[in-house]
Design a protein around this motif. Sequence first.
Motif, mmCIF file in Angstrom:
data_model
loop_
_atom_site.group_PDB
_atom_site.id
_atom_site.type_symbol
_atom_site.label_atom_id
_atom_site.label_comp_id
_atom_site.label_asym_id
_atom_site.label_seq_id
_atom_site.Cartn_x
_atom_site.Cartn_y
_atom_site.Cartn_z
ATOM 1 N N ARG A 154 47.050 35.271 34.996
ATOM 2 C CA ARG A 154 46.251 34.669 36.061
ATOM 3 C C ARG A 154 45.028 33.957 35.506
ATOM 4 N NH1 ARG A 154 46.851 38.779 41.301
ATOM 5 N NH2 ARG A 154 48.877 37.921 41.910
ATOM 6 N N ALA A 155 44.464 34.478 34.434
ATOM 7 C CA ALA A 155 43.355 33.771 33.795
ATOM 8 C C ALA A 155 43.827 32.417 33.267
ATOM 9 C CB ALA A 155 42.775 34.612 32.667
ATOM 10 N N MET A 156 45.010 32.392 32.695
ATOM 11 C CA MET A 156 45.543 31.127 32.188
ATOM 12 C C MET A 156 45.941 30.198 33.330
ATOM 13 S SD MET A 156 47.595 32.194 28.733
ATOM 14 C CE MET A 156 47.647 30.467 28.229
ATOM 15 N N ASP A 157 46.453 30.763 34.421
ATOM 16 C CA ASP A 157 46.755 29.948 35.599
ATOM 17 C C ASP A 157 45.509 29.228 36.094
ATOM 18 O OD1 ASP A 157 49.392 30.781 35.591
ATOM 19 O OD2 ASP A 157 49.126 32.289 37.159
ATOM 20 N N ALA A 158 44.351 29.883 35.933
ATOM 21 C CA ALA A 158 43.085 29.303 36.378
ATOM 22 C C ALA A 158 42.527 28.293 35.382
ATOM 23 C CB ALA A 158 42.059 30.406 36.617
ATOM 24 N N GLY A 159 43.252 28.084 34.292
ATOM 25 C CA GLY A 159 42.821 27.088 33.312
ATOM 26 C C GLY A 159 41.859 27.608 32.268
ATOM 27 N N LEU A 160 41.686 28.937 32.184
ATOM 28 C CA LEU A 160 40.770 29.504 31.205
ATOM 29 C C LEU A 160 41.433 29.548 29.828
ATOM 30 C CD1 LEU A 160 39.159 32.363 33.299
ATOM 31 C CD2 LEU A 160 38.469 29.975 33.071
ATOM 32 N N ALA A 161 40.628 29.339 28.804
ATOM 33 C CA ALA A 161 41.157 29.204 27.444
ATOM 34 C C ALA A 161 41.013 30.512 26.671
ATOM 35 C CB ALA A 161 40.424 28.092 26.713
ATOM 36 N N PRO A 162 42.097 30.999 26.064
ATOM 37 C CA PRO A 162 42.003 32.235 25.284
ATOM 38 C C PRO A 162 41.362 32.005 23.916
ATOM 39 C CG PRO A 162 44.237 31.384 25.205
ATOM 40 C CD PRO A 162 43.484 30.486 26.138
ATOM 41 N N PHE A 163 40.658 33.026 23.442
ATOM 42 C CA PHE A 163 40.057 33.013 22.101
ATOM 43 C C PHE A 163 40.928 33.796 21.119
ATOM 44 C CE2 PHE A 163 37.442 35.351 19.002
ATOM 45 C CZ PHE A 163 36.823 34.300 18.330
ATOM 46 N N ARG A 194 37.116 45.911 33.394
ATOM 47 C CA ARG A 194 37.613 46.793 34.452
ATOM 48 C C ARG A 194 37.649 46.069 35.790
ATOM 49 N NH1 ARG A 194 39.175 51.707 35.451
ATOM 50 N NH2 ARG A 194 38.762 52.704 37.462
ATOM 51 N N ALA A 195 36.647 45.243 36.070
ATOM 52 C CA ALA A 195 36.629 44.518 37.340
ATOM 53 C C ALA A 195 37.801 43.562 37.434
ATOM 54 C CB ALA A 195 35.310 43.773 37.505
ATOM 55 N N ASN A 196 38.049 42.791 36.380
ATOM 56 C CA ASN A 196 39.143 41.820 36.488
ATOM 57 C C ASN A 196 40.503 42.494 36.500
ATOM 58 O OD1 ASN A 196 40.247 41.822 33.660
ATOM 59 N ND2 ASN A 196 38.348 40.781 33.092
ATOM 60 N N ARG A 197 40.594 43.694 35.862
ATOM 61 C CA ARG A 197 41.884 44.396 35.898
ATOM 62 C C ARG A 197 42.148 44.993 37.280
ATOM 63 N NH1 ARG A 197 43.058 49.549 35.135
ATOM 64 N NH2 ARG A 197 41.152 50.099 34.023
ATOM 65 N N VAL A 198 41.127 45.643 37.863
ATOM 66 C CA VAL A 198 41.300 46.214 39.203
ATOM 67 C C VAL A 198 41.611 45.110 40.219
ATOM 68 C CG1 VAL A 198 40.108 47.404 41.092
ATOM 69 C CG2 VAL A 198 39.874 48.237 38.744
ATOM 70 N N SER A 199 41.039 43.947 40.016
ATOM 71 C CA SER A 199 41.291 42.826 40.937
ATOM 72 C C SER A 199 42.688 42.251 40.777
ATOM 73 C CB SER A 199 40.266 41.717 40.710
ATOM 74 O OG SER A 199 40.632 40.890 39.610
ATOM 75 N N MET A 200 43.427 42.707 39.762
ATOM 76 C CA MET A 200 44.742 42.140 39.426
ATOM 77 C C MET A 200 44.635 40.656 39.093
ATOM 78 S SD MET A 200 46.884 44.652 39.498
ATOM 79 C CE MET A 200 48.505 43.898 39.595
ATOM 80 N N GLY A 201 43.491 40.266 38.511
ATOM 81 C CA GLY A 201 43.305 38.885 38.100
ATOM 82 C C GLY A 201 42.819 37.951 39.189
ATOM 83 N N THR A 202 42.584 38.489 40.403
ATOM 84 C CA THR A 202 42.161 37.609 41.493
ATOM 85 C C THR A 202 40.727 37.102 41.315
ATOM 86 O OG1 THR A 202 41.560 39.531 42.841
ATOM 87 C CG2 THR A 202 43.754 38.574 43.184
ATOM 88 N N VAL A 203 39.955 37.723 40.387
ATOM 89 C CA VAL A 203 38.627 37.165 40.095
ATOM 90 C C VAL A 203 38.741 35.770 39.496
ATOM 91 C CG1 VAL A 203 37.465 39.378 39.778
ATOM 92 C CG2 VAL A 203 38.550 38.273 37.817
ATOM 93 N N PHE A 204 39.926 35.417 39.013
ATOM 94 C CA PHE A 204 40.147 34.075 38.479
ATOM 95 C C PHE A 204 40.708 33.131 39.537
ATOM 96 C CE2 PHE A 204 41.332 37.130 34.981
ATOM 97 C CZ PHE A 204 40.070 37.140 34.419
ATOM 98 N N GLN A 205 41.109 33.677 40.671
ATOM 99 C CA GLN A 205 41.679 32.865 41.739
ATOM 100 C C GLN A 205 40.663 32.529 42.826
ATOM 101 O OE1 GLN A 205 44.957 35.647 42.644
ATOM 102 N NE2 GLN A 205 46.369 34.020 42.082
ATOM 103 N N VAL A 206 39.785 33.484 43.132
ATOM 104 C CA VAL A 206 38.784 33.267 44.174
ATOM 105 C C VAL A 206 37.541 32.649 43.533
ATOM 106 C CG1 VAL A 206 37.343 34.347 45.939
ATOM 107 C CG2 VAL A 206 39.638 35.244 45.478
#
Length: 290
Positions: A58-67, A177-189
């Motif tokens: 989901r982070a990649m779906d949002a266009g975020l770049a991995p390090f 922990r926040a992004n995991r509990v959100s199931m990645g929705t912190v990258f969608q909203v």
Amino acid sequence: MPLIELTTLDDARLRVFSSMTDSELRDPKQLVGLRLATGSEVSDEGLFIAESRNVIDRAMDAGLAPFALLTDKRWAPACEELFARIDATAPATPLFVVTHQQVFELTGYERTRGPLAAFHRPTLPDVATLLKDATRVAILEDVTNFTNIGAIFRSAAALGMDAVLVTPGCHDPFYRRANRVSMGTVFQVPWTRIGTERNWAEEGVPLLNQLGFTVAALALEDDSVTLQNEHIADAEKLALVLGTEGDGLAPSTIANCNYTVKIPMAHQVDSLNVAAASAVAFWEVRGQYL
């Protein structure tokens, strides 16, 4: 980049998974040191850690770049598509494969729920830009429990909220922990921070009013109205303010908001956990628009 199976843990790029705290991953001085040690580019905003394949996707779906990515060997077979996706979109990203014991030595985590990936943080937009097309917004005032933050974002995504604003005292939605509990929705909203001082409402509520929003505080006050009140339910643009665990909203925040609303409850229960309250409120004000 092919998978890198490590026998030692001295690669400088592994620092992001071990010796650097979340705060250090955002500290300009620490980022300079990381750049020098690794020879890699790092976002000026810093890095964050995402855990599990679903969250990383989901982070990649949002266009975020991995390090960089780190995975226990046992997760590797199930992550072949993820590895291929990273290799296709960000081929310079190192993909480290280690044993379960090495994951523990690096991170201190006895258990992980899949691979870990460090991502470059994006630059957060200003409030006016974020809310340009929004009509239903949540504001998190000083929420400090990462599980609650993640759960609120998941409810916001599921129930059609357009954006989330977090105050200066609210903890980081991108924290692992926040992004995991959100199931990645912190990258969608879409989200950003509002206010520059702890008493954010003195500047934040007038700004939201200027942008056309009715601002309603969720609090147990004598003059509270219900979420079905016409001024709330029929508001063209509505921002709901949710308070920190325990103390709830600051009195100055309640005083600055246009309305105070509460959720009626039975059996002499006076309040709900902030994450539970958010789901109820989001459904009431947004469900009719889904």
